[in-house]
Design a protein around this motif. Structure first.
Motif, PDB file in Angstrom:
ATOM      1  N   TYR A 182       0.845  -1.204   0.000  1.00  0.00           N
ATOM      2  CA  TYR A 182       0.000   0.000   0.000  1.00  0.00           C
ATOM      3  C   TYR A 182       0.876   1.249   0.000  1.00  0.00           C
ATOM      4  O   TYR A 182       0.663   2.191  -0.768  1.00  0.00           O
TER       5      TYR A 182
ATOM      6  N   ASP B 282      -4.728  -2.943  -6.563  1.00  0.00           N
ATOM      7  CA  ASP B 282      -5.996  -3.557  -6.959  1.00  0.00           C
ATOM      8  C   ASP B 282      -6.011  -4.071  -8.394  1.00  0.00           C
ATOM      9  O   ASP B 282      -7.078  -4.385  -8.937  1.00  0.00           O
TER      10      ASP B 282
ATOM     11  N   PRO C  28      -5.375  -5.975  -0.155  1.00  0.00           N
ATOM     12  CA  PRO C  28      -5.794  -6.289  -1.522  1.00  0.00           C
ATOM     13  C   PRO C  28      -6.731  -7.501  -1.511  1.00  0.00           C
ATOM     14  O   PRO C  28      -6.844  -8.212  -0.505  1.00  0.00           O
TER      15      PRO C  28
END
Length: 370
Positions: A204, A213, A352
């Protein structure tokens, strides 16, 4: 003679009454034993495949009594939470109980189960040592707020680790001036959920503070993640391993360890004199590990309903450091141990999807297997 004739029948009656009482008590004792073992009339034995972080909780004697009163006994087998989703014998269990909602979603998809039950949760945190706090504060990594220690710049810490910075190179470090690299120890990302949550958090940050994503971003970010795991050396497959190293071997082996907050709290709550040098750091942002029950049979669903609805189960979960919808009991117990933790964890990110996380892990696996 008349007296003897009168006493004889009376003794016989007393004997019959005594035998009857003994039989009744025997039946009651047997029934209590059956209930305690979960074998009362209508009782079932529920087979559970769970992550290691919940093993002590699930085998707690008080929990066994609560379940026995519902006619339930349990048989617990542990496995890495990521491993659970890929077990070929998964459907032979009544309940899958991984750490991490993403793993539960995958298990439900694989098995076709539509019966999932969120139970408890815990934030990811970093276990460290009091003597390191001034060093980490001087480096701009750790700050205090309302008595809680935060890794306020988690992105900076990840950058330091990726550059291979050594502890002795940190400004003013006399407390731990060793030549080993600054690294957060974790479990094997290929086998354990806690390692996977560490990867989710680091990815992230590497993705510009955005959840990875899609495949393109996963391919772009993965290469930057490899060193965080490859340079650790041997990694345990279970979340219990790194934490046991932390408590048993101290700062020399484990200066920074990615753990579940629950592990730290369980340790503190179960020890009359916990090590006062142990400290807990909360990454900003952090990520939650949500423990979700996936019922794979009707008996599994029966067990899950008890686990999420019985207040005595919630109370026992608090003793093991798990957070629930109302964690007031947990907070009171922790504060009685002179430990300050945030009641609300504010800066929380989502991991995710299972498939994207698997793609990230596959990149790391390929690099580690060379």
């Amino acid at each position: 003679m008349n007296l003897r004739r009168a006493i004889g029948p009376a003794l016989a009656v007393l004997l019959v009454i005594g035998v009857g009482i003994a039989i009744s008590r025997s039946i009651q004792d047997k029934r209590q034993a059956e209930i305690a073992a979960g074998r009362a009339a209508g009782g079932v034995t529920v087979r559970i495949l769970t992550g290691s972080e919940k093993e002590k909780f699930l085998t707690d004697p008080d929990l066994a009594k609560v379940l026995a009163a519902e006619g339930i006994a349990i048989s617990v087998q542990k496995a890495g939470s990521r491993e659970i989703a890929t077990r070929p014998d998964l459907k032979s269990f009544d309940v899958a109980y991984p750490a991490g909602a993403h793993a539960a979603v995958k298990i439900a998809e694989i098995t076709g189960s539509k019966r999932t039950y969120p139970s408890f949760y815990t934030p990811m945190a970093v276990a460290s040592w009091k003597s390191l706090i001034p060093v980490l504060e001087a480096s701009g990594l750790v700050s205090r707020k309302d008595g809680v220690l935060y890794i306020g710049d988690m992105a900076k810490l990840v950058d330091i680790m990726q550059k291979g910075t050594r502890w002795k190179d940190l400004p003013g470090n006399t407390a731990y001036a060793v030549g080993k690299s600054v690294l957060i120890s974790s479990t094997d990302v290929r086998k354990s959920n806690s390692g996977g949550m560490y990867l989710a958090l680091a990815s992230y940050l590497a993705n510009g503070n955005n959840v990875v994503d899609n495949d393109a971003d996963a391919d772009k970010v993965a290469g930057r993640m490899v060193g965080l795991f490859s340079r650790q050396g041997f990694q345990e497959s279970s979340s219990a391993g790194p934490f046991e190293d932390y408590t048993a071997m101290g700062i020399g082996k484990a200066p920074l360890v990615m753990i579940y907050e629950q592990q730290f709290l369980e340790y503190v709550l179960s020890h009359s004199d916990p090590n006062p040098d142990m400290v807990l750091l909360y990454p900003v942002p952090t990520i939650l590990s949500k423990h979700t029950l996936v019922a794979l049979s009707d008996n599994g669903a029966r067990f899950a309903q008890v686990m999420i609805s019985n207040p005595r189960v919630t109370s026992i979960a608090h003793r093991y450091g798990f957070r629930t919808q109302d964690s007031a009991e947990l907070f009171a117990a922790v504060e009685a141990k002179k430990l300050v933790i945030p009641h609300t964890v504010v800066d929380v990110i989502d991991p995710p999807s299972y498939d994207i996380l698997e793609k990230l892990i596959s990149h790391i696996d390929a690099a580690l297997s060379k």
